[in-house]
Scaffold this active site. Structure first.
Site, PDB file in Angstrom:
ATOM      1  N   ASP A  32     -26.401 -14.023  16.428  1.00 42.03           N
ATOM      2  CA  ASP A  32     -27.019 -13.454  15.229  1.00 42.03           C
ATOM      3  C   ASP A  32     -28.228 -14.319  14.911  1.00 42.03           C
ATOM      4  O   ASP A  32     -28.094 -15.423  14.383  1.00 42.03           O
ATOM      5  CB  ASP A  32     -26.022 -13.459  14.069  1.00 42.03           C
ATOM      6  CG  ASP A  32     -26.666 -13.018  12.746  1.00 42.03           C
ATOM      7  OD1 ASP A  32     -27.783 -12.448  12.789  1.00 42.03           O
ATOM      8  OD2 ASP A  32     -26.056 -13.239  11.686  1.00 42.03           O
ATOM      9  N   LYS A  92     -38.523 -14.924  11.563  1.00 43.70           N
ATOM     10  CA  LYS A  92     -38.053 -13.603  11.998  1.00 43.70           C
ATOM     11  C   LYS A  92     -38.917 -12.486  11.405  1.00 43.70           C
ATOM     12  O   LYS A  92     -39.099 -11.435  12.008  1.00 43.70           O
ATOM     13  CB  LYS A  92     -36.594 -13.432  11.581  1.00 43.70           C
ATOM     14  CG  LYS A  92     -35.923 -12.150  12.045  1.00 43.70           C
ATOM     15  CD  LYS A  92     -34.460 -12.172  11.626  1.00 43.70           C
ATOM     16  CE  LYS A  92     -33.741 -10.886  11.995  1.00 43.70           C
ATOM     17  NZ  LYS A  92     -32.322 -10.932  11.598  1.00 43.70           N
ATOM     18  N   GLU A 197     -27.587  -4.954  13.681  1.00 45.92           N
ATOM     19  CA  GLU A 197     -26.701  -5.796  12.879  1.00 45.92           C
ATOM     20  C   GLU A 197     -25.576  -5.005  12.197  1.00 45.92           C
ATOM     21  O   GLU A 197     -24.412  -5.441  12.221  1.00 45.92           O
ATOM     22  CB  GLU A 197     -27.526  -6.577  11.854  1.00 45.92           C
ATOM     23  CG  GLU A 197     -28.391  -7.650  12.514  1.00 45.92           C
ATOM     24  CD  GLU A 197     -29.434  -8.246  11.591  1.00 45.92           C
ATOM     25  OE1 GLU A 197     -29.490  -7.832  10.415  1.00 45.92           O
ATOM     26  OE2 GLU A 197     -30.207  -9.114  12.037  1.00 45.92           O
ATOM     27  N   ASP A 223     -25.479  -5.033   4.219  1.00 44.39           N
ATOM     28  CA  ASP A 223     -25.902  -6.334   4.746  1.00 44.39           C
ATOM     29  C   ASP A 223     -27.005  -6.891   3.851  1.00 44.39           C
ATOM     30  O   ASP A 223     -28.145  -6.413   3.869  1.00 44.39           O
ATOM     31  CB  ASP A 223     -26.414  -6.156   6.179  1.00 44.39           C
ATOM     32  CG  ASP A 223     -26.717  -7.486   6.872  1.00 44.39           C
ATOM     33  OD1 ASP A 223     -26.692  -8.532   6.184  1.00 44.39           O
ATOM     34  OD2 ASP A 223     -26.981  -7.484   8.077  1.00 44.39           O
TER      35      ASP A 223
END
Length: 623
Positions: A32, A92, A197, A223
């Site tokens: 992850d 990211k 994800e 999430d």
């Protein structure tokens, strides 16, 4: 196809394929790669997932890299504890993005480090090493994080790890996913699969007794972490998972750091670290003390924050996280009562106020039937890595032997521009992946030997209102009358969401292939979906006008064709009507659909009946 080059004929073939993947001989890890924290997992021989800790026992690796001016590089925990002035975080957010991206320009205002454009116009970071400016691409920085996670796993297993499954947000586009693969290659890792994800979280939920054993179940993955909220709705069946819809908000968070910053002009990166720690502690305790020595002008920062203060400060942001939930439900065609289980993922999903809002949204029920509405059976910080590790095990001959069938979806429709400027959709939004669909098109002009294919992404009816992903030319088409050649256009989207378009002339066998890389950000995808909904009536009006124009042009062409076949008197009548129609179109470019239809009917009433066998086909019209 580009306007006037190709014309739509008929759908030829539509097939959804679930391709079996060859297993590798060796360990495969699940990673992850998070915005704030990253972690790595593997399925042990006994079938349970292990989240692998670092040397200090911490299972989460801070997604930060620090560059000292002497060239020293610090990764993870070492970067957060160092006094480096060049600490890079949230990298990211930069992966695969154009420097000119509007949303990125808003993001970089909050970064204490310098974001610049690299030689390809992509976002990169500028640092100083030994007095010289050095540009570091986000792939390079991310590869350092991946290398650290790879080292953890290799030391844990006692052998070098060479293969991985890496999770990404559901709305990562082609360019972003490709950037993740490049970063992995820099860490000497081969990516066997990129997994979304939410899908990974759903896999983790159903493994090892965490979730119920059921033939069919609707799961909603919520999430929240790292300043983003992603929501996906999945359907679990006996043979796998199918993503029904995805939505999200990429710009949340930072409110607590802003509150602390109001005490003075201190180091933003130190504030962010302390704000993150405070936020996490407030999920389990009623108040925390925040202290920073020498924060501003040599003065210390000391403040006590209560959970109530934190919740009030962020109340509007928490409420905003329900919007992606509503959007995903609408897109999937489901009611909230259809959802069996809500899976919490991401560090911020542990915030009590967030869980309260979700529970209230689902009518305040902690239980739906026999199932728990909000499940916290796996640590929200680790649930995505847990699922990625399960997928990794399925791709290794040394894995647990569990076969996983995953079906993700396309975030936006994919298609080409056809005559009249229409968006001809080849693969629809939310189509399960991998997807493959082929349609047949033809030429507009006699003896046309080349054509341009324009590939678009979006939900609007007219191609010009969608996102142009790329274009290419197919040459060497066998000369033939217009409408005769058959050009096969094949769209393929693989399990990682990467798009390829092939166009082949069935007569000559000549063709071209385009690997399409979208530059759409998560935010822009959401904006495009909202635009398609809010402008639906306007789009229908434009579409009707374009259809009416096409019908009139077809009729004018039919008049010319009839004139070639008729006797002299009738030929003059046909030509006069054709010229009148063409002149009227040129003078009334903005006419409404009803006016255009009326003009066509008027012309039809002024000429003899056309020979139907010779009438033009709509497949051959050019605008």
């Amino acid at each position: 196809m580009s306007c006037g080059r190709f014309c739509f004929l008929v759908p030829f073939l539509a097939a959804l394929l679930v391709a079996g993947e060859e297993k590798v001989d060796g360990p495969v890890i699940g990673i992850d790669l998070g915005t704030t924290f990253s972690c790595v997992g593997i399925v042990a021989p006994h079938g349970l997932v292990e989240i692998i800790p670092g040397p200090s026992g911490q299972r989460l690796l801070p997604s930060q890299v620090a560059f000292e001016e002497d060239g020293t590089v610090l990764v993870g925990e070492a970067a957060t504890s160092a006094g480096a002035s060049q600490r890079i975080f949230d990298v990211k957010r930069l992966l695969g993005r154009s420097f000119k991206d509007t949303a990125l320009q808003r993001d970089i205002k909050n970064f204490p480090f310098k974001v610049v454009a690299d030689s390809d116009g992509r976002a990169a970071v500028s640092i100083t090493v030994k007095g010289k400016a050095v540009v570091k691409r986000p792939e390079e920085i991310s590869s350092l994080l991946l290398a650290q996670l790879k080292q953890r796993a290799s030391e844990h297993l006692g052998r070098e790890v060479l293969h991985a499954v890496i999770s990404v947000p559901a709305f990562f586009d082609d360019a972003m996913r490709t950037a993740v693969k490049v970063a992995a290659a820099g860490a000497k890792l081969e990516v066997l699969r990129i997994i979304n994800e939410p899908t990974a979280a759903a896999l983790a939920y159903g493994h090892g007794g965490h979730g119920p054993s059921t033939a069919r179940e609707i799961l909603l993955v919520y999430d929240l972490g790292g300043g983003t909220c992603d929501v996906s709705i999945l359907q679990r069946e006996a043979d796998g998972l199918k993503v029904l819809a995805s939505s999200g908000d990429p710009h949340l968070g930072g409110r607590l750091a802003e509150r602390l910053a109001s005490h003075g002009d201190g180091a933003l990166e130190r504030l962010r670290i302390e704000a993150e720690k405070a936020k996490r502690r407030l999920s389990s305790v009623p108040q925390v003390a925040v202290k920073l020595e020498g924060f501003a002008n040599g003065k210390d920062l000391s403040e006590t924050l209560t959970r109530a203060q934190f919740e009030k400060l962020n109340d509007d942001l928490f409420q905003r996280t329900l919007e992606p939930v509503k959007t995903a439900l609408k897109d999937s065609g489901l009611a909230k009562s259809d959802v069996n289980t809500v899976i919490l993922a991401g560090g911020s999903a542990r915030i009590p106020k967030v869980q309260q809002l979700l529970s209230e949204f689902f009518d305040g029920k902690e239980n739906l039937g026999r199932r728990t509405a909000l499940t916290r059976s796996i640590n929200p910080d680790e649930v995505v890595a847990h699922g990625a590790a399960l997928q990794a095990a399925a791709l290794s001959v040394q894995g647990s032997g569990q076969e996983l069938r995953l079906i993700d979806v396309t975030p936006l429709s994919l298609g080409i521009q056809t005559a009249g400027g229409f968006m001809t959709t080849v693969i629809k939004r939310n189509t399960p992946l991998p997807a493959e669909n082929m349609m047949i098109f033809s030429t507009h002009k006699d003896n046309q030997e080349s054509a341009t294919v324009k590939v678009f992404q979006g939900e609007r009816l007219m191609a010009k209102n969608n996102h142009l992903m790329g274009s290419f030319q197919i040459k060497g088409i066998s000369p033939a009358p217009r409408g005769v050649p058959q050009i096969q256009v094949l769209f393929k989207v693989d399990v990682n969401g990467l798009v390829a378009v092939e166009a082949t002339d069935s007569g000559s066998g000549k063709g071209e292939v385009l690997k399409v890389a979208s530059e759409l950000s998560h935010e822009r995808i959401e904006e495009m979906i909202q635009e398609s909904e809010s402008l639906e009536k306007e789009d229908q009006k434009d579409f009707a006008r374009a259809e009416a124009k096409m019908a009139l042009k077809l009729f004018i062409r039919s008049l010319h064709h009839a004139a070639e076949m008729a006797l002299e008197d009738d030929a003059s009548t046909f030509l006069a009507a054709a010229n009148e129609g063409a002149d009227w179109l040129a003078a009334n470019a903005d006419a409404e659909a009803e006016e255009i239809h009326e003009k066509r009917e008027e012309l039809e009433g002024n000429v003899p009946e056309l020979p139907t066998a010779k009438a033009a086909s709509a497949a051959e019209v050019e605008t």
